[in-house]
Write an enzyme that holds these catalytic residues in place. Structure first.
Site, PDB file in Angstrom:
ATOM      1  N   ASP A 184       0.886  -1.166   0.000  1.00  0.00           N
ATOM      2  CA  ASP A 184       0.000   0.000   0.000  1.00  0.00           C
ATOM      3  C   ASP A 184       0.920   1.210   0.000  1.00  0.00           C
ATOM      4  OD1 ASP A 184      -1.725   2.101   0.552  1.00  0.00           O
ATOM      5  OD2 ASP A 184      -2.837   1.032   2.106  1.00  0.00           O
ATOM      6  N   GLU A 241      -6.570  -1.488  -3.984  1.00  0.00           N
ATOM      7  CA  GLU A 241      -6.956  -0.077  -3.820  1.00  0.00           C
ATOM      8  C   GLU A 241      -6.630   0.728  -5.067  1.00  0.00           C
ATOM      9  OE1 GLU A 241      -4.866   2.034  -0.677  1.00  0.00           O
ATOM     10  OE2 GLU A 241      -6.455   3.547  -0.626  1.00  0.00           O
ATOM     11  N   ASP A 256      -2.736   6.799  -3.826  1.00  0.00           N
ATOM     12  CA  ASP A 256      -2.882   5.798  -2.761  1.00  0.00           C
ATOM     13  C   ASP A 256      -3.303   4.483  -3.420  1.00  0.00           C
ATOM     14  OD1 ASP A 256      -3.408   4.453  -0.422  1.00  0.00           O
ATOM     15  OD2 ASP A 256      -5.058   5.735   0.228  1.00  0.00           O
ATOM     16  N   HIS A 303     -12.561  -2.464   7.698  1.00  0.00           N
ATOM     17  CA  HIS A 303     -12.437  -1.027   7.399  1.00  0.00           C
ATOM     18  C   HIS A 303     -13.437  -0.647   6.324  1.00  0.00           C
ATOM     19  CE1 HIS A 303     -10.281  -1.954   3.666  1.00  0.00           C
ATOM     20  NE2 HIS A 303      -9.479  -2.755   4.349  1.00  0.00           N
ATOM     21  N   HIS A 357     -11.994   6.557   1.069  1.00  0.00           N
ATOM     22  CA  HIS A 357     -11.942   7.881   1.715  1.00  0.00           C
ATOM     23  C   HIS A 357     -11.705   8.916   0.628  1.00  0.00           C
ATOM     24  CE1 HIS A 357      -7.542   7.431   1.228  1.00  0.00           C
ATOM     25  NE2 HIS A 357      -7.693   6.208   1.704  1.00  0.00           N
ATOM     26  N   TYR A 383      -9.030  -9.986   5.397  1.00  0.00           N
ATOM     27  CA  TYR A 383      -7.847 -10.291   6.209  1.00  0.00           C
ATOM     28  C   TYR A 383      -8.169 -11.468   7.124  1.00  0.00           C
ATOM     29  CZ  TYR A 383      -7.428  -5.515   4.582  1.00  0.00           C
ATOM     30  OH  TYR A 383      -7.435  -4.401   3.792  1.00  0.00           O
TER      31      TYR A 383
HETATM   32  N1  GLY Z   1      -2.741   4.081   2.920  1.00  0.00           N
HETATM   33  C1  GLY Z   1      -3.770   4.492   3.771  1.00  0.00           C
HETATM   34  C2  GLY Z   1      -5.070   4.098   3.228  1.00  0.00           C
HETATM   35  O1  GLY Z   1      -5.146   3.298   2.330  1.00  0.00           O
HETATM   36  O2  GLY Z   1      -6.066   4.613   3.624  1.00  0.00           O
HETATM   37 MN    MN Z   2      -6.510   4.544   1.125  1.00  0.00          MN
HETATM   38 MN    MN Z   3      -3.702   2.922   0.883  1.00  0.00          MN
END
Ligand code: GLY
Ligand code: MN
Ligand code: MN
Length: 444
Positions: A260, A408, A271, A350, A354, A388
């Site tokens: 990541d 991501e 990101d 999670h 975001h 996970y």
């Molecule tokens: N690297 C932090 C996130 O993925 O939110």
């Molecule tokens: Mn992120």
């Molecule tokens: Mn990330």
């Protein structure tokens, strides 16, 4: 280098001033220099709000906006030129540069701020500032106000309203302009290249930090000053630690490695997460989990478009992941009930994303008036579902343990859906295995 043009900073300041109440003043400090140890400093990173309104890259500066001021609405306090200091530390814009290169209408030495700023504030009814985020600056602000109050008997008029600037400014930052999207595309392109390089370099016997070095190489070569956040390179059981940063474990055949990482261009973050096998080939269980996460991400993309609300993408990932975990035997029961009881959180704890921008977890409200925010053109966000299965999870069959997968990507909302900025790095099992196999053939 692709960067935000000067004209855009001016447009942003005008847009903010147009939203401020009449006869008000906004005051924002630059980020302080952070000490790493003794006389060694961290690499300087400008405060994101200050950057957004000025593009001014130096510390020890204060930006002041005074809508309607006849002698100029944009005032910058900054360091003076100083031949000796510049010989040691590098060039400074000085007051001339602040006006010539950064569009200030007026500029003063930062050392004169205590003498000048109370006079600028005096007579304005309302002060906008980032209250609460910088206690030292809040204290200075109150000292300047008290200077005016102490002269009340001479007719001085202190302001009597203090307003948090965040609400106006952070809402502006949420909507990315064409110039911002261009910079974010560039950050995404370089980061994608870095992930490709790490996949190509991956071999058992190397360490997590060996792959981090490949990332850093591409970031710097692409012109990025630094990563947008601490890179996560997590192999084997470490892939189940969400914010793993140690990056010092050995890469072993049979393990997955989750990376990541993203770089920052002109202070805009990217990101990206990819998860790939150290050996170059996914096991049957790794592939099953991987393809489930990928399917949930595809479902999320379909829920990102104008008029869809913020949570729809997350809900889509929860649905696909819960149904998939039931199919794989990792969850037992009725899918609807498992969603309602949040049973999926044992594996997917999670959210699906975001806001993304000058901050990796960017500013902007997720709810308005208690309702999830409706997406609009120009909003940028990540889409990052994951599963996970901790190495010590006794409630699942052994073959699943120690598998952590996150995928991501970064997207911008468009008129018809969304543009994926991070497509430059392979994502399907077949694509990743082919890329890694080609790199091994070439190296052999
Ligand atoms: N690297 C932090 C996130 O993925 O939110
Ligand atoms: Mn992120
Ligand atoms: Mn990330």
């Amino acid at each position: 280098m692709i960067h935000i043009p000067k004209s855009e900073y001016s447009r942003r300041r005008k847009a903010l001033m147009a939203q401020m109440e009449p006869n008000s003043i906004a005051i924002l400090p630059a980020a302080a220099v952070a000490i790493r140890n003794r006389d060694v400093e961290h690499v300087y990173r400008q405060d994101s709000d200050f950057q957004y309104l000025s593009g001014f890259p130096e510390p020890q500066a204060v930006l002041v906006l005074m809508p309607g001021r006849v002698h100029g609405e944009y005032i910058l306090f900054c360091r003076e030129r100083n031949a000796e200091r510049e010989l040691w530390d590098g060039l400074r814009a000085g007051q001339e540069g602040a006006i010539r290169d950064f569009g200030a209408d007026d500029a003063f030495p930062i050392t004169d701020i205590d003498d000048i700023l109370p006079g600028l504030i005096e007579g304005r009814d309302r002060v906008y500032s980032a209250m609460g985020s910088n206690p030292e600056f809040d204290r200075h602000l109150m000292e300047w106000i008290n200077v005016i109050r102490s002269k009340a008997n001479l007719g001085a008029q202190p302001p009597n309203e203090f307003v948090a600037l965040d609400h106006l400014l952070h809402d502006m930052r949420l909507y990315k302009s064409a110039a911002e999207v261009k910079v974010m595309r560039e950050a995404a392109r370089i980061s994608a290249q870095a992930h490709v390089r790490a996949m190509q370099a991956c071999r058992a016997g190397l360490h997590e930090f060996s792959l981090e070095a490949e990332l850093d190489y591409e970031f710097r070569k692409g012109g990025a000053k630094m990563p947008a956040y601490g890179s996560i390179v997590a192999a084997g059981r470490n892939s189940c630690i969400l914010h793993y940063q140690q990056n010092d474990a050995l890469l072993k055949d049979g393990d997955l490695v989750l990376i990541d990482a993203g770089c920052e261009i002109d202070c805009y973050a990217s990101d990206i997460t990819r998860t790939f096998p150290v050996s170059g080939k996914y096991s049957a269980e790794q592939k099953a989990i991987y393809e489930l996460v990928l399917a949930s991400q595809e479902a999320a993309f379909a829920e990102i478009a104008p008029n869809k609300h913020w949570n729809q993408a997350h809900e889509a990932t929860v649905r696909v992941i819960t149904a998939g975990l039931v199919k794989l035997g990792l969850l037992r029961g009725d899918v609807e009930e498992l969603i309602a009881s949040e049973a999926y959180k044992a594996f997917y704890m999670h959210r699906a994303g975001h806001w993304l921008g000058l901050d990796v977890h960017d500013v902007g409200e997720y709810k308005v008036g208690g309702e999830w925010r409706v997406l609009e053109v120009g909003m940028a966000l990540t889409v990052e579902p994951g599963i996970y299965i901790a190495a010590d999870n006794q409630s699942v069959a052994k073959k699943w343990r120690g598998i952590g997968v996150r995928i991501e990507d970064d997207v911008v909302v468009t008129k018809t859906g969304c543009e994926i900025l991070t497509n430059g790095v392979p994502k399907t099992v077949a694509e990743i295995e082919a890329l890694m196999a080609a790199a091994r053939t070439q190296a052999a």
